[in-house]
Scaffold this motif. Sequence first.
Motif, PDB file in Angstrom:
ATOM      1  N   GLY A 183      42.692  40.806  36.337  1.00  0.00           N
ATOM      2  CA  GLY A 183      41.822  41.591  35.468  1.00  0.00           C
ATOM      3  C   GLY A 183      41.325  40.777  34.290  1.00  0.00           C
ATOM      4  O   GLY A 183      41.281  39.556  34.327  1.00  0.00           O
ATOM      5  N   GLY A 184      40.950  41.502  33.229  1.00  0.00           N
ATOM      6  CA  GLY A 184      40.519  40.839  32.009  1.00  0.00           C
ATOM      7  C   GLY A 184      39.044  40.525  31.937  1.00  0.00           C
ATOM      8  O   GLY A 184      38.582  39.918  30.962  1.00  0.00           O
ATOM      9  N   ASN A 185      38.298  40.888  32.965  1.00  0.00           N
ATOM     10  CA  ASN A 185      36.855  40.623  32.962  1.00  0.00           C
ATOM     11  C   ASN A 185      36.087  41.900  32.628  1.00  0.00           C
ATOM     12  O   ASN A 185      36.533  43.010  32.927  1.00  0.00           O
ATOM     13  CB  ASN A 185      36.402  40.106  34.334  1.00  0.00           C
ATOM     14  CG  ASN A 185      37.050  38.774  34.668  1.00  0.00           C
ATOM     15  OD1 ASN A 185      37.045  37.854  33.868  1.00  0.00           O
ATOM     16  ND2 ASN A 185      37.636  38.702  35.860  1.00  0.00           N
ATOM     17  N   LEU A 186      34.918  41.724  32.034  1.00  0.00           N
ATOM     18  CA  LEU A 186      34.053  42.856  31.734  1.00  0.00           C
ATOM     19  C   LEU A 186      33.312  43.250  33.014  1.00  0.00           C
ATOM     20  O   LEU A 186      32.452  42.507  33.488  1.00  0.00           O
ATOM     21  CB  LEU A 186      33.063  42.492  30.629  1.00  0.00           C
ATOM     22  CG  LEU A 186      32.152  43.613  30.126  1.00  0.00           C
ATOM     23  CD1 LEU A 186      32.977  44.753  29.559  1.00  0.00           C
ATOM     24  CD2 LEU A 186      31.191  43.074  29.068  1.00  0.00           C
ATOM     25  N   VAL A 187      33.643  44.393  33.568  1.00  0.00           N
ATOM     26  CA  VAL A 187      33.059  44.828  34.840  1.00  0.00           C
ATOM     27  C   VAL A 187      31.775  45.609  34.629  1.00  0.00           C
ATOM     28  O   VAL A 187      30.762  45.363  35.277  1.00  0.00           O
ATOM     29  CB  VAL A 187      34.062  45.690  35.632  1.00  0.00           C
ATOM     30  CG1 VAL A 187      33.436  46.192  36.932  1.00  0.00           C
ATOM     31  CG2 VAL A 187      35.325  44.889  35.929  1.00  0.00           C
ATOM     32  N   CYS A 188      31.831  46.557  33.703  1.00  0.00           N
ATOM     33  CA  CYS A 188      30.673  47.429  33.509  1.00  0.00           C
ATOM     34  C   CYS A 188      30.727  48.050  32.122  1.00  0.00           C
ATOM     35  O   CYS A 188      31.807  48.308  31.588  1.00  0.00           O
ATOM     36  CB  CYS A 188      30.654  48.514  34.579  1.00  0.00           C
ATOM     37  SG  CYS A 188      29.171  49.534  34.574  1.00  0.00           S
TER      38      CYS A 188
END
Length: 211
Positions: A183-188
């Motif tokens: 995780g840790g990513n900007l998805v939306c």
Amino acid sequence: DECKGAGTITVEMQFMADLVLECESCHGHRFKRDILDVRYNGKNIDEVLNMTISEAIEFFRGEEGKERGVRTLNSQIVKRLKTLEDVGLGYIKLGQNSSTLSGGENQRVKLAYFIGQERQDPTLFIFDEPTTGLHFHDIQRLMNSLNVLIERGHTILIIEHNLDIIRQADHVIDLGPDGGDKGGNLVCVGTPETVAQCRDSITGQYLKTKL
């Protein structure tokens, strides 16, 4: 004098967990006998402190035939307690030690305090999983309380997985796509409807069923 009003005595054990014993002087009631002999509407201070918030609200509601000063005092008590019930804390006891409350419960106590203040400067409130352990109806009551703060000009930031909270948000920041090192990513970013339409958002896939 024996337990300093705690109702219990803690015996420190050198190689084991400390023992917590009922005070032999007050028998867990926390007050001296002459204090416990004083009663209001048939209840002494120990019995009142052992009431839940919801029970105390009913107990202190102004009654017909009461003196004006008593009715006014009761209404002030009920007003304070009602904010705790409104954030889903009607089940905790008046005299409950704050150290026994969960993180989410402590957050809601602070929320109730701020709601009870008449005048406040615009404030940013950050809540971390405030719905943990709450029933669906209590979650909606919590949201109603948060909306009261928003209407007063405050800003609410909630870190939450509960879809009933997410679907009511004005703006969602979805991080992922998974948890931990995945995780840790900007998805939306956007409204709940925007997130629900994002194919890469796991949250969005479940959010569709709530919209």
